[in-house]
Write a protein that holds these residues in place. Structure first.
Motif, PDB file in Angstrom:
ATOM      1  N   ASP A   1      -8.540   2.118   3.426  1.00 58.42           N
ATOM      2  CA  ASP A   1      -7.138   2.018   3.027  1.00 58.42           C
ATOM      3  C   ASP A   1      -6.259   1.541   4.173  1.00 58.42           C
TER       4      ASP A   1
ATOM      5  N   THR B   1      -8.312   9.238   1.790  1.00 54.71           N
ATOM      6  CA  THR B   1      -8.126   7.913   2.379  1.00 54.71           C
ATOM      7  C   THR B   1      -9.195   7.640   3.430  1.00 54.71           C
TER       8      THR B   1
ATOM      9  N   SER C   1       0.837  -1.204   0.000  1.00 53.39           N
ATOM     10  CA  SER C   1       0.000   0.000   0.000  1.00 53.39           C
ATOM     11  C   SER C   1       0.871   1.253   0.000  1.00 53.39           C
TER      12      SER C   1
END
Lengths: 265, 216, 220
Positions: free
Chosen positions: A193, A151, A139
């Motif tokens: 996320d 995010t 990520s």
């Protein structure tokens, strides 16, 4: 037949009413007294948090660091570590359940905070954690700085991490779930996320699924305490004595290493 | 998706154990909500001044609230005023109140649907009000109510899944734990749970249809 | 009872309102969606074409007999496996729509079948197609019969939307959980939530009652 059914309904109704109302006045003044009368310690623990309290579907057993502390307490108070009854709590339900008298104490990855001290009493710190982030391997998120308004961060309802992340990363969108299992499943389903909570809990998740990694180190101090009903100083000191004994005789270090894989600092 | 891993024997037993709790909760709640619903519905039907009015208000409040909120209330909020119950009984009491209120509406409209002429006829033939109710109105009403009643019981069985928020170890709670083990188990576990609910509810709905065709 | 604080609702008014408005939005979107989907399924069930009948029946029987929670989880956790990403609000609303459509389909079907078949035959005889007969003759009449049932489904939608709290769907119940985490006053927090739901559902249930009475009088 009709008559038989009717008497049965009535019977069940009476039983239920009786159960409901006997449940009402079971509050004892001191926790310790209640435990000794009952011959059992009722502990609120997590069932969904690897390393601390996790239920294994295959065996039905709940295992973890918090559970072992609970067992040690039962041994100290009642002389038998099997005399415990575990009850599942989530970050959202644990304080009301303790206040209701349904559990004697909370050993459930609970951070000591000033706000919570107004609701419950805490033992000494038994575990030092710090909030961190868990992300999918590869990520782009590498720490707090990567959390922007684009995010989504996943957290758990009623946890300190949910409050903290809003302060530390005010731009990011925060989504809150019922428990850690839900939140982790949501992360795997791509609903966010990053997942934020204490590093030790995240470490457990990483062990469950190595496709996820901790990033950015810790950005808060999360000292865990055992929560006890407010005003019960006798029981607080019992628990503190226990924690001290466990540390002195080396049991604490052994348990810590067994679950966390490293020695305590 | 990993069906083979998800459907290992221990996992299947784990899910079935959860479903057993689901059925247990549903069974007890069906019995209790039937009793409560019949009682409340009859009270409203009688039109006794204050009692009927108070019942109406109580029923309207309960049936207009989300069941999720009621169950949460039972477990987390009620204890604040001194009433505490296990997750099992919190769910049973929450379901009983909510579904009981729904059933009372079914009972009331079932009773109302009975021809007033019949009541007058039986009264004039010398039956007391209570006798008329027991022997004339109630049996007919119950027969007419049974199809919607069974649908309500199907709803009740489905609604037990809401107890997931108070950690009752029913089937959906166990599905969640299984899904937590591996994301590949999520869909297989959901499919298995759907199948179990479907089998029981579909059987119930066939019974409801049989009842319906008997009536007409 | 020292743990009830009336002022709490004002201190957290913004979050209560955010949830309240979302709950209304979710319910309305799902109502429109499930009406359209429900009407299609109802037509499928009575259309003179066997495969459509089967599909319609399967849809209604399967969806009606499984819990809403499972339907929502399929959309929330299942679709990502197929590469479709939806947030809690969208997948929750979709789940509600698909679930409620099965009930509305049944209500519409019952409504359509209450209309004498002679009308269909007459309409077809005057040269209308099956679809035209449905949309111009049968559905408008059926709607009058099924309107109260749909009203009831709307009430159910408002109540059922609370399930979105479990998938971070930003509804009233979700915000209540957040307020509760900050205040530790569940009795107050959830009593106000109950009031907010009642503000929506009680007037609706009276409206349905009124509709039922209206149509009954019209029929007699």
């Amino acid at each position: 037949m009709n008559k038989l059914l009717r008497t049965h309904f009535l019977l069940i109704l009476i039983v239920v009413v009786a159960i409901v109302f006997t449940g009402c006045n079971s509050k004892k003044d001191t926790t310790l007294g209640a435990i000794k009368d009952r011959g059992k310690v009722i502990v609120g623990v997590k069932y969904d948090t690897k390393l601390f309290g996790l239920k294994d579907p295959a065996t039905g057993k709940v295992e973890g660091f918090d559970i072992d502390i609970a067992k040690a307490l039962a041994k100290k108070v009642l002389g038998d570590e099997t005399k415990i009854q575990l009850k599942e709590v989530t970050s959202k339900t644990r304080i009301p359940l303790l206040q209701n008298g349904e559990i004697d104490l909370i050993i459930a990855t609970m951070t000591i905070t000033e706000e919570r001290k107004e609701q419950v009493d805490f033992s000494d710190v038994y575990f030092k954690a710090g909030q961190s982030l868990l992300v999918k391997k590869g990520s782009p998120i590498q720490g707090l700085d990567s959390l922007t308004k684009d995010t989504k961060v996943l957290a758990v309802k009623g946890s300190t991490s949910a409050t903290n992340i809003r302060e530390k990363a005010p731009a990011a969108e925060v989504l809150e779930y019922e428990n850690y299992q839900d939140a982790f499943t949501a992360l795997k389903a791509g609903k966010g996320d990053a997942l934020t909570t204490d590093n030790a809990i995240l470490l457990g998740m990483q062990k469950q699924d190595p496709g996820y990694v901790l990033v950015g180190g810790t950005f808060t101090d999360e000292p865990y305490g055992i929560a006890i009903r407010k005003g019960d100083s006798e029981f607080v000191s019992t628990v503190n004595d226990l924690l001290k004994e466990l540390k002195d005789d080396g049991t604490y270090d052994k348990l810590y290493e067994q679950w966390m894989g490293v020695k305590p600092e | 998706m990993d069906f083979i891993g998800a459907y290992s024997i221990p996992n299947l037993i784990f899910i079935l154990k959860g479903f057993l709790i689901t059925l247990e909760v549903a069974f007890i709640s069906i019995l209790l909500s039937f009793v409560l619903g019949t009682l409340l519905g009859t009270l409203r039907y009688t039109r006794i001044p204050v009692v009927a009015r108070l019942t109406a208000i109580g029923v309207d409040i309960i049936r207009n609230l989300p069941l999720l909120l009621i169950i949460f209330f039972m477990k987390i909020v009620l204890p604040q005023i001194g009433i505490s119950m296990s997750p099992f009984w919190s769910t049973v009491v929450g379901l009983t109140l909510f579904e009981g209120a729904m059933i009372s509406e079914i009972v009331r409209s079932g009773l109302n649907s009975i021809d007033k002429g019949q009541i007058e006829a039986s009264r004039s033939s010398g039956l007391s009000y209570i006798q008329t109710f027991r022997h004339i109105i109630l049996p007919q009403g119950l027969r007419r109510m049974s199809p919607p009643m069974v649908s309500q019981f199907i709803s009740l069985l489905k609604d037990t899944s809401l107890a997931i928020i108070i950690s009752l170890p029913e089937i959906m709670h166990n599905v969640q734990i299984l899904g937590g083990q591996s994301f590949n188990y999520v869909i297989p576990a959901l499919i298995l749970a759907s199948a179990l609910y479907f089998i029981v509810n579909y059987t119930l709905s066939i019974i409801a249809r049989r009842l319906e065709s008997k009536i007409h | 009872m020292g743990n009830f604080d009336v002022m709490l609702v004002f201190d957290h008014w913004d979050r209560y309102m955010a949830g309240f408005i979302n709950t209304i939005q979710i319910s309305i979107i799902a109502l429109i969606g499930s009406f359209i989907l429900g009407a299609i399924i109802a037509i499928f069930r009575i259309a003179p074409l066997k495969p459509l009948n089967w599909f319609g029946t399967a849809y209604v029987e399967v969806i009606r007999n499984i819990p809403l929670l499972i339907v929502v989880f399929f959309f929330y956790l299942g679709l990502p496996s197929l590469g479709i990403e939806l947030d809690g609000f969208v997948s929750g609303t979709l789940g509600l729509t698909v679930y409620t459509a099965s009930f509305i389909a049944e209500a519409i079907r019952a409504g359509i079948q209450a209309i004498p078949t002679g009308q269909t035959e007459a309409a077809r005889a005057t040269g209308l197609s099956y679809l035209q007969t449905m949309t111009h003759i049968i559905l408008p009449q059926a709607i009058k019969i099924v309107l109260p049932a749909i009203g009831n489904q709307f009430i159910n939608l408002v109540k059922n939307s609370s399930i979105l709290a479990v998938v971070a769907g930003m509804d009233l119940m979700y915000y209540a959980d957040l307020i509760n985490s900050d205040t530790f006053l569940p009795l107050t927090v959830y009593t106000f939530v109950a009031l907010f739901y009642l503000v929506l559902t009680v007037p609706l249930s009276y409206a349905v009652l009124y509709m039922e009475k209206c149509f009954n009088i019209a029929d007699n």
